[in-house]
Scaffold this motif. Structure first.
Motif, PDB file in Angstrom:
ATOM      1  N   PRO A  79      10.175   6.195 -12.125  1.00  0.00           N
ATOM      2  CA  PRO A  79      10.630   6.812 -10.874  1.00  0.00           C
ATOM      3  C   PRO A  79       9.532   6.945  -9.827  1.00  0.00           C
ATOM      4  CG  PRO A  79      10.381   8.462 -12.587  1.00  0.00           C
ATOM      5  CD  PRO A  79      10.199   7.128 -13.251  1.00  0.00           C
ATOM      6  N   ASP A  80       8.269   6.973 -10.268  1.00  0.00           N
ATOM      7  CA  ASP A  80       7.174   7.161  -9.316  1.00  0.00           C
ATOM      8  C   ASP A  80       6.184   6.006  -9.289  1.00  0.00           C
ATOM      9  OD1 ASP A  80       5.992   7.478 -11.771  1.00  0.00           O
ATOM     10  OD2 ASP A  80       5.403   9.570 -11.481  1.00  0.00           O
ATOM     11  N   GLY A  81       6.439   4.976 -10.074  1.00  0.00           N
ATOM     12  CA  GLY A  81       5.551   3.827 -10.102  1.00  0.00           C
ATOM     13  C   GLY A  81       4.254   4.051 -10.849  1.00  0.00           C
ATOM     14  N   ALA A  82       4.108   5.212 -11.495  1.00  0.00           N
ATOM     15  CA  ALA A  82       2.871   5.506 -12.213  1.00  0.00           C
ATOM     16  C   ALA A  82       2.751   4.715 -13.507  1.00  0.00           C
ATOM     17  CB  ALA A  82       2.793   7.001 -12.511  1.00  0.00           C
ATOM     18  N   ARG A  83       3.884   4.221 -14.008  1.00  0.00           N
ATOM     19  CA  ARG A  83       3.912   3.403 -15.221  1.00  0.00           C
ATOM     20  C   ARG A  83       4.816   2.208 -14.964  1.00  0.00           C
ATOM     21  NH1 ARG A  83       4.809   8.668 -16.105  1.00  0.00           N
ATOM     22  NH2 ARG A  83       3.376   9.853 -17.450  1.00  0.00           N
ATOM     23  N   VAL A  84       4.813   1.250 -15.872  1.00  0.00           N
ATOM     24  CA  VAL A  84       5.654   0.072 -15.658  1.00  0.00           C
ATOM     25  C   VAL A  84       7.119   0.373 -15.943  1.00  0.00           C
ATOM     26  CG1 VAL A  84       3.770  -1.511 -16.189  1.00  0.00           C
ATOM     27  CG2 VAL A  84       5.319  -0.798 -18.028  1.00  0.00           C
ATOM     28  N   ALA A  85       7.401   1.454 -16.672  1.00  0.00           N
ATOM     29  CA  ALA A  85       8.780   1.786 -17.050  1.00  0.00           C
ATOM     30  C   ALA A  85       8.851   3.269 -17.370  1.00  0.00           C
ATOM     31  CB  ALA A  85       9.205   0.964 -18.261  1.00  0.00           C
ATOM     32  N   TRP A  86      10.073   3.745 -17.574  1.00  0.00           N
ATOM     33  CA  TRP A  86      10.278   5.121 -18.002  1.00  0.00           C
ATOM     34  C   TRP A  86      11.583   5.175 -18.775  1.00  0.00           C
ATOM     35  CZ3 TRP A  86       6.976   8.416 -19.215  1.00  0.00           C
ATOM     36  CH2 TRP A  86       7.272   9.784 -19.326  1.00  0.00           C
ATOM     37  N   TYR A  87      12.184   6.340 -18.836  1.00  0.00           N
ATOM     38  CA  TYR A  87      13.426   6.531 -19.571  1.00  0.00           C
ATOM     39  C   TYR A  87      14.550   6.914 -18.617  1.00  0.00           C
ATOM     40  CZ  TYR A  87      10.073   6.955 -23.398  1.00  0.00           C
ATOM     41  OH  TYR A  87       9.057   6.735 -24.277  1.00  0.00           O
ATOM     42  N   SER A  88      15.761   6.575 -19.008  1.00  0.00           N
ATOM     43  CA  SER A  88      16.935   6.982 -18.246  1.00  0.00           C
ATOM     44  C   SER A  88      17.181   8.469 -18.414  1.00  0.00           C
ATOM     45  CB  SER A  88      18.156   6.213 -18.744  1.00  0.00           C
ATOM     46  OG  SER A  88      18.515   6.668 -20.056  1.00  0.00           O
ATOM     47  N   ASP A  89      18.161   8.981 -17.677  1.00  0.00           N
ATOM     48  CA  ASP A  89      18.664  10.316 -17.975  1.00  0.00           C
ATOM     49  C   ASP A  89      19.239  10.315 -19.392  1.00  0.00           C
ATOM     50  OD1 ASP A  89      18.013  11.171 -15.431  1.00  0.00           O
ATOM     51  OD2 ASP A  89      20.012  10.773 -14.617  1.00  0.00           O
ATOM     52  N   THR A  90      19.371  11.491 -19.974  1.00  0.00           N
ATOM     53  CA  THR A  90      19.862  11.599 -21.344  1.00  0.00           C
ATOM     54  C   THR A  90      21.379  11.435 -21.397  1.00  0.00           C
ATOM     55  OG1 THR A  90      18.041  13.071 -21.934  1.00  0.00           O
ATOM     56  CG2 THR A  90      19.958  13.079 -23.381  1.00  0.00           C
ATOM     57  N   TYR A  91      21.815  10.596 -22.326  1.00  0.00           N
ATOM     58  CA  TYR A  91      23.239  10.412 -22.589  1.00  0.00           C
ATOM     59  C   TYR A  91      23.621  11.295 -23.784  1.00  0.00           C
ATOM     60  CZ  TYR A  91      22.962   6.200 -19.677  1.00  0.00           C
ATOM     61  OH  TYR A  91      22.768   5.323 -18.645  1.00  0.00           O
ATOM     62  N   ARG A  92      24.756  11.980 -23.654  1.00  0.00           N
ATOM     63  CA  ARG A  92      25.258  12.845 -24.726  1.00  0.00           C
ATOM     64  C   ARG A  92      26.749  12.556 -24.926  1.00  0.00           C
ATOM     65  NH1 ARG A  92      21.274  16.685 -25.667  1.00  0.00           N
ATOM     66  NH2 ARG A  92      19.763  16.939 -23.953  1.00  0.00           N
ATOM     67  N   PRO A  93      27.083  11.528 -25.722  1.00  0.00           N
ATOM     68  CA  PRO A  93      28.494  11.169 -25.912  1.00  0.00           C
ATOM     69  C   PRO A  93      29.291  12.304 -26.548  1.00  0.00           C
ATOM     70  CG  PRO A  93      27.026   9.453 -26.753  1.00  0.00           C
ATOM     71  CD  PRO A  93      26.174  10.643 -26.464  1.00  0.00           C
ATOM     72  N   ASP A  94      30.559  12.389 -26.186  1.00  0.00           N
ATOM     73  CA  ASP A  94      31.454  13.363 -26.806  1.00  0.00           C
ATOM     74  C   ASP A  94      31.820  12.897 -28.208  1.00  0.00           C
ATOM     75  OD1 ASP A  94      31.508  14.978 -24.539  1.00  0.00           O
ATOM     76  OD2 ASP A  94      33.205  13.883 -23.667  1.00  0.00           O
ATOM     77  N   GLY A  95      31.985  13.845 -29.101  1.00  0.00           N
ATOM     78  CA  GLY A  95      32.451  13.522 -30.442  1.00  0.00           C
ATOM     79  C   GLY A  95      31.361  12.924 -31.303  1.00  0.00           C
TER      80      GLY A  95
END
Length: 283
Positions: A79-95
């Protein structure tokens, strides 16, 4: 038709390139059988079982695990260009979420437990490959997991100046192991996974063995599937074998769009993007 060599140019990270490109530790391996009960927190329960077995680290196959709740992230742009990559927002599937393929590297963060898990899972209305957040996952059904316990070495989560991430690093524990029958390693960016595994195994006298691991790759060339062009990925080894010193590795990887690529990788065509955590056990 797949070509030869890497799909993409070498990855350029924000920090100085570390002189050591692979950390490798000879270890003793033992079979693990881990019984999980409904209601247990996944990371806590697996780490406790590894410690109870007297092991310093482990690789645990989590295929068949069913969790509710379950949480995971995907590879994403920084998100800030400080690294080549990062992580998405957290997914929390139902069930409930059922893991079909997955593995956990069990290690330490300071004086506490830590794990790194990638896998493929399915849930109501979908499926995904990603990075499982084991501390946020609860066992929903009793399950028996199998793994490989490691003595004499550990995955320690440490700051990494080259990539800007905190990453697992293979570190020795206690006196050097004299009767090693396995080697654990962490591989740095732009090192080819197949070539590195073969070289490390040769240095430790392993000609035939089973290869386990996960990490990220900067694209991949497959011998039996279309190439994966993405430089920002997460992968899990689905089949790995060392035969007469030659590594045959099949993996599944996901890119930032959520597209999954699977196949047998070509030697010289699968460089590490950020890191790879690998265990080779002699057979």
């Amino acid at each position: 038709m797949s070509g030869q060599g890497p799909v993409n140019p070498p990855m350029v990270h924000p920090g100085a390139v570390a002189a050591e490109r692979v950390a490798e530790v000879p270890v003793r391996a033992q079979d693990l059988v881990i019984e999980l009960r409904a209601g247990q927190q996944v990371q806590q329960a697996i780490c406790a079982a590894v410690a109870d077995a007297g092991c310093d680290a482990a690789w645990v196959d989590v295929a068949g695990l069913v969790c509710a709740p379950f949480a995971y992230v995907m590879p994403a742009a920084s998100p800030d260009g400080a690294r080549v990559a990062w992580y998405s927002d957290t997914y929390r599937p139902d069930g409930p979420v059922r893991v079909s393929v997955g593995g956990i590297s069990v290690g330490r963060l300071g004086q506490g437990d830590f794990t790194h898990c990638h896998g493929l899972w399915s849930f109501s209305g979908g499926a995904a490959l990603g990075h499982m957040l084991a501390p946020d996952c609860t066992v929903a059904e009793p399950v028996t997991l199998r793994g490989v316990g490691l003595c004499g070495g550990r995955f320690d989560r440490l700051p990494d100046g080259e990539t800007g991430f905190d990453l697992f690093r293979a570190c020795a524990v206690g006196e050097p192991v004299r009767d090693a029958d396995a080697v654990m390693m962490t591989i740095r960016p732009n090192m080819d996974i197949v070539e590195t595994i073969e070289a490390v195994a040769q240095r430790h006298g392993i000609r035939n063995g089973t290869i386990m691991g996960l990490g990220s790759v900067n694209g991949a060339r497959f011998s039996d599937a279309p190439d994966m062009p993405s430089a920002i990925t997460e992968f899990i080894i689905t089949r790995g074998q060392l035969t007469d010193g030659a590594a045959q590795i099949a993996l599944s990887a996901v890119d930032m769009a959520g597209d999954v690529f699977s196949g047998t990788v070509q030697r010289g065509g699968v460089p590490v993007s950020i890191t790879a955590e690998i265990v080779v056990r002699a057979i």
